[in-house]
Design a protein around this motif. Structure first.
Motif, PDB file in Angstrom:
ATOM      1  N   UNK A  97       0.852  -1.190   0.000  1.00 30.51           N
ATOM      2  CA  UNK A  97       0.000   0.000   0.000  1.00 30.51           C
ATOM      3  C   UNK A  97       0.891   1.244   0.000  1.00 30.51           C
ATOM      4  N   UNK A  98       0.293   2.416  -0.135  1.00 32.19           N
ATOM      5  CA  UNK A  98       1.061   3.657  -0.250  1.00 32.19           C
ATOM      6  C   UNK A  98       1.974   3.902   0.954  1.00 32.19           C
ATOM      7  N   UNK A  99       1.441   3.673   2.153  1.00 31.18           N
ATOM      8  CA  UNK A  99       2.234   3.919   3.366  1.00 31.18           C
ATOM      9  C   UNK A  99       3.439   2.984   3.429  1.00 31.18           C
ATOM     10  N   UNK A 100       3.243   1.718   3.050  1.00 35.77           N
ATOM     11  CA  UNK A 100       4.336   0.739   3.074  1.00 35.77           C
ATOM     12  C   UNK A 100       5.408   1.097   2.053  1.00 35.77           C
ATOM     13  N   UNK A 101       4.976   1.500   0.857  1.00 36.26           N
ATOM     14  CA  UNK A 101       5.943   1.879  -0.184  1.00 36.26           C
ATOM     15  C   UNK A 101       6.760   3.084   0.262  1.00 36.26           C
ATOM     16  N   UNK A 102       6.113   4.084   0.860  1.00 36.50           N
ATOM     17  CA  UNK A 102       6.835   5.263   1.360  1.00 36.50           C
ATOM     18  C   UNK A 102       7.858   4.867   2.417  1.00 36.50           C
ATOM     19  N   UNK A 103       7.462   3.964   3.324  1.00 30.30           N
ATOM     20  CA  UNK A 103       8.383   3.507   4.381  1.00 30.30           C
ATOM     21  C   UNK A 103       9.570   2.752   3.784  1.00 30.30           C
ATOM     22  N   UNK A 104       9.297   1.912   2.810  1.00 30.12           N
ATOM     23  CA  UNK A 104      10.366   1.129   2.184  1.00 30.12           C
ATOM     24  C   UNK A 104      11.350   2.020   1.431  1.00 30.12           C
ATOM     25  N   UNK A 105      10.813   3.029   0.738  1.00 33.43           N
ATOM     26  CA  UNK A 105      11.690   3.961   0.007  1.00 33.43           C
ATOM     27  C   UNK A 105      12.615   4.689   0.970  1.00 33.43           C
ATOM     28  N   UNK A 106      12.048   5.199   2.076  1.00 30.96           N
ATOM     29  CA  UNK A 106      12.869   5.885   3.083  1.00 30.96           C
ATOM     30  C   UNK A 106      13.940   4.941   3.639  1.00 30.96           C
ATOM     31  N   UNK A 107      13.546   3.692   3.855  1.00 32.39           N
ATOM     32  CA  UNK A 107      14.440   2.691   4.415  1.00 32.39           C
ATOM     33  C   UNK A 107      15.598   2.388   3.457  1.00 32.39           C
ATOM     34  N   UNK A 108      15.267   2.212   2.180  1.00 29.73           N
ATOM     35  CA  UNK A 108      16.281   1.897   1.166  1.00 29.73           C
ATOM     36  C   UNK A 108      17.249   3.062   0.995  1.00 29.73           C
ATOM     37  N   UNK A 109      16.711   4.263   0.896  1.00 26.89           N
ATOM     38  CA  UNK A 109      17.547   5.454   0.695  1.00 26.89           C
ATOM     39  C   UNK A 109      18.493   5.656   1.881  1.00 26.89           C
ATOM     40  N   UNK A 110      17.965   5.511   3.107  1.00 24.00           N
ATOM     41  CA  UNK A 110      18.794   5.699   4.291  1.00 24.00           C
ATOM     42  C   UNK A 110      19.891   4.638   4.357  1.00 24.00           C
ATOM     43  N   UNK A 111      19.554   3.409   3.989  1.00 20.97           N
ATOM     44  CA  UNK A 111      20.553   2.343   4.013  1.00 20.97           C
ATOM     45  C   UNK A 111      21.681   2.612   3.028  1.00 20.97           C
ATOM     46  N   UNK A 112      21.322   3.114   1.834  1.00 22.63           N
ATOM     47  CA  UNK A 112      22.336   3.424   0.829  1.00 22.63           C
ATOM     48  C   UNK A 112      23.224   4.586   1.286  1.00 22.63           C
TER      49      UNK A 112
END
Length: 788
Positions: A633-648
């Protein structure tokens, strides 16, 4: 049925043994060396004392081992050369044929047979002689590696000799003691009733043990606190601190001590790679001479050569001694075992060894008694050594031999479940529980020992009954791990246990009051030489594993087969009651795996968007295929994007910092901060791509990308999702079960090797590097058709 008239067991009628236990291989007998024997404490997974092989060493090796007064060097080339053993050709070798250590082949000197008998001698192969090196000759790295590989002592292929002697020559450098205590800084004090206290050094060290773990679950345990404080007060009394009047733990404030050790932990964590490397090099240099010994001229690794430092005992499960002080071991408590006419290891300055032995009938190098349970501690060779390997091999072969007698044993104890003599009936019932439920035999405990029990030591309160034939077992087993099982048993066993609990017995009374482990083991000797109750546990674990592996179909991916293998292992672990509490990190760990699955699904969805952009007709023909997964869902995708970007971002930053640490260690020029900003632009571009996708529903397509290439990538991601989901399930299923103990101690390692070869699962997935070294004999001897 009449009641028992006597407490004595009636021995079974004399039977002629159906088979004689065979050893690894028969060899020329040697005259035993007469020495004073030392009985060692048996490990839980060991049987009756197992005999070890005495290897033949060259005269040069023996002379060198006995006369050298220098410290053992791991790089010492001459020792390697002298370790080469040239065994005399065995009959099988002489005939040009070889045998396998898989138990399924007879030696070629015997008639061919299709029998699955486990009475198979080891192959007797002539050992390769290492290439001799002249003094001063230079050897390339490749040649060194080849020589080391060639010189590996394949004891399972060597000729077996007199088993009463473990070694002829033994040279080692003793044990490594922990460093002395470093006093706390003058401003760091224990406070009592708010006032700083100047403790004697001995008491300060003990206070530091508790203060360092102040925020752990152990330190919050009331039993741990009570045991610690009692020992702390005793140390104060011994070192003249009684006048301090420290009487209640609740008035003690360990905060300053805790903060000091927390700061030290933080400093250690913040060390640069170069600093950590330097510390490791210093540690390795200090330990180098203790890591190896020379056994009959062969270089062998030593196992636990470090004396455990003092501290607070933690224990497993609900251990009643948790929190007690593990005292510092001094050289005067340590007995050294070494070859005669060999330089004795030097104890620390100002100290002496308790005793120096020359006992070649035992395999330990040093021993001492610890103060918590009064148990004897030993320094043995490493797990991958020849002596330990032979011990493991014999243990599992003894368990395999039991399969030839198990039917008769079960028939006899089933008959004796109704025996009129109570002693026989108790023995038969205990044998049923040991065989069917894999209970340990158990033994008497002292008043100051943990209240752990086994089968023979079960008490009135440890069993309850649920008609018609369910028995509820509830007791503390080994390591104070609770054993709680509701088990349906044989109807006669159910009746017997109720009878054993009958009045006038009461709380605290023994159920098996006419039986103990020695009596039981003496009875088992009638069936098979060397048979003890412990052998049943190894037999049933391996037999269960064999049965479980036979049920696995040879299909699916490697990961699917690996999960199936773990499920089989888990069945054995449950049988052996190898439980563990769910770790605090388990939920977080599973959450990371779940996020990993979601990230892969999101990446797959991005690829599908690209496909739809390249070929819009595909989306029209199958619109459902191009929809995101339900979890995205939209909230999950937003959380995952933030997570991926921060990890990189973290990856780029850490790599930048490590590079600068390396440059600083080499006195090189540091990378400027502008370089970090340049590298970070790649992450910013990735973040922009994700934002564009969120706003427009479109993804940038790289040049050369085609629908076919995208489909191939989608298939790979789908496979990754399946594999990661299997990994998650496996982790959840194993959260309360410890698989390692059964894999190391109870399951014949050749079963794992067979599974690896038969099902094409890399052995690296099944055995860690340590276990691959420990069970090298199994890896090289078992094939895809091996059977327990």
């Amino acid at each position: 049925m009449t009641n028992a008239l006597s407490d004595e067991d009636v021995p079974l009628s004399q039977r002629k043994p159906s088979a004689t236990s065979k050893v690894l291989a028969t060899g020329k007998k040697r005259k035993s060396v007469t020495v004073k024997s030392e009985t060692s404490v048996a490990h839980d997974d060991d049987h009756a004392p197992l005999k070890k092989k005495r290897a033949t060493a060259t005269a040069v090796a023996q002379t060198k081992a006995q006369s050298s007064g220098k410290e053992i060097k791991t790089e010492e080339k001459s020792a390697k050369s002298s370790a080469s053993v040239k065994a005399s050709p065995s009959p099988s070798k002489a005939s040009g044929k070889s045998t396998k250590l898989n138990g399924n082949s007879k030696p070629t000197t015997e008639p061919d047979s299709d029998s699955d008998s486990d009475d198979k001698p080891l192959a007797k192969r002539k050992m390769k002689k290492a290439d001799s090196k002249t003094e001063g000759e230079e050897t390339s790295t490749q040649e060194k590696e080849e020589e080391e590989e060639e010189e590996f002592y394949k004891w399972w292929e060597a000729e077996s000799n007199d088993h009463s002697v473990k070694w002829t020559t033994l040279v080692h450098n003793g044990v490594l003691f922990p460093p002395p205590y470093e006093p706390l800084p003058s401003h760091v004090k224990l406070k009592y009733n708010g006032m700083p206290v100047a403790l004697p050094l001995e008491a300060e060290e003990v206070a530091g043990f508790f203060g360092a773990m102040l925020e752990t679950e152990h330190a919050k345990n009331k039993v741990f606190q009570s045991n610690f404080f009692n020992d702390f007060k005793e140390i104060l009394k011994q070192c003249g601190g009684s006048q301090l009047k420290i009487e209640k733990l609740e008035h003690c404030d360990f905060t300053d001590i805790f903060n000091y050790y927390e700061e030290k932990r933080a400093q250690k964590k913040a060390m640069t790679t170069a600093e950590k490397k330097k510390i490791k090099e210093e540690k390795d240099k200090l330990e180098e001479k203790y890591k190896v010994c020379f056994l009959d001229g062969r270089k062998e690794l030593v196992g636990n050569f470090r004396i455990e430092p003092p501290g607070l005992f933690r224990g497993r499960g609900s251990h009643p001694k948790t929190g007690k002080l593990k005292e510092r071991v001094m050289p005067e408590q340590v007995t050294i075992n070494i070859g005669p006419n060999t330089p004795i290891p030097q104890p620390p300055d100002g100290h002496e060894w308790a005793e120096v032995k020359n006992d070649n009938t035992v395999s330990w190098l040093a021993t001492w008694k610890e103060n918590i349970n009064g148990a004897q501690k030993y320094v043995f060779l490493a797990a991958n050594s020849s002596l330990k390997g032979m011990s493991d091999y014999k243990k599992f072969e003894k368990a395999r031999e039991l399969k030839n007698h198990i039917a008769r044993i079960r028939k006899d104890y089933t008959k004796e479940l109704k025996d009129e003599l109570m002693a026989n009936r108790q023995r038969a019932t205990a044998m049923y529980l040991i065989d069917v439920l894999a209970l340990r035999a158990g033994g008497e405990k002292g008043e100051d020992e943990a209240d752990t029990v086994g089968c023979c030591s079960l008490r009135y309160e440890h069993v309850a009954f649920k008609p018609p034939n369910t028995v509820v077992f509830d007791f503390l087993g080994k390591d104070s791990i609770r054993y709680y099982q509701e088990v349906k048993v044989d109807q006669q066993v159910y009746k017997n246990l109720k009878l054993f609990k009958k009045a006038p017995k009461k709380f605290g009374d023994q159920l098996f009051d006419r039986l103990d482990p020695p009596t039981l083991n003496r009875h088992l000797q009638n069936y098979m030489p060397g048979l003890t109750a412990k052998v049943f546990r190894t037999y049933n674990a391996s037999k269960t594993m064999q049965d479980q592996l036979d049920k696995i179909e040879n299909k699916g991916t490697v990961n699917e087969k690996y999960v199936a293998y773990n499920a089989a292992n888990r069945t054995v672990a449950i049988l052996c009651n190898h439980q563990r509490t769910v770790s605090k990190a388990h939920e977080q760990s599973v959450g990371k795996i779940e996020d990993k699955i979601l990230e892969i699904k999101m990446q797959r969805y991005r690829l599908k968007l690209m496909m739809a952009q390249l070929d819009p007709e595909m989306k029209k023909s199958d619109p459902e295929y191009f929809q995101p997964d339900a979890e995205l869902d939209d909230a999950t995708i937003d959380r995952l994007i933030d997570q991926i970007v921060q990890r990189e971002k973290d990856k780029v930053t850490k790599k930048f910092q490590k590079e600068n640490e390396k440059r600083a260690a080499e006195n090189g020029e540091l990378l400027p901060e502008s370089e970090l900003k340049t590298r970070m632009k790649v992450v910013e571009e990735l973040e922009a791509e994700y934002m564009k996708q969120r706003k427009t529903g479109k993804v940038d397509i790289k040049n050369g990308m085609t629908v076919e290439k995208l489909q191939a990538q989608i298939e790979k991601l789908t496979e990754r999702i399946v594999n990661t989901t299997l990994q998650k399930k496996d982790k959840e299923d194993n959260s309360t079960v410890a698989l390692t103990t059964s894999k190391i101690n109870y399951i014949d390692p050749r079963l794992t090797v067979m599974f690896s070869k038969k099902y094409d699962v890399p052995i690296e997935k099944l055995f860690s590097k340590t276990l691959r070294e420990k069970f090298k004999w199994a890896i090289e001897s078992a094939d895809a058709n091996w059977k327990f």
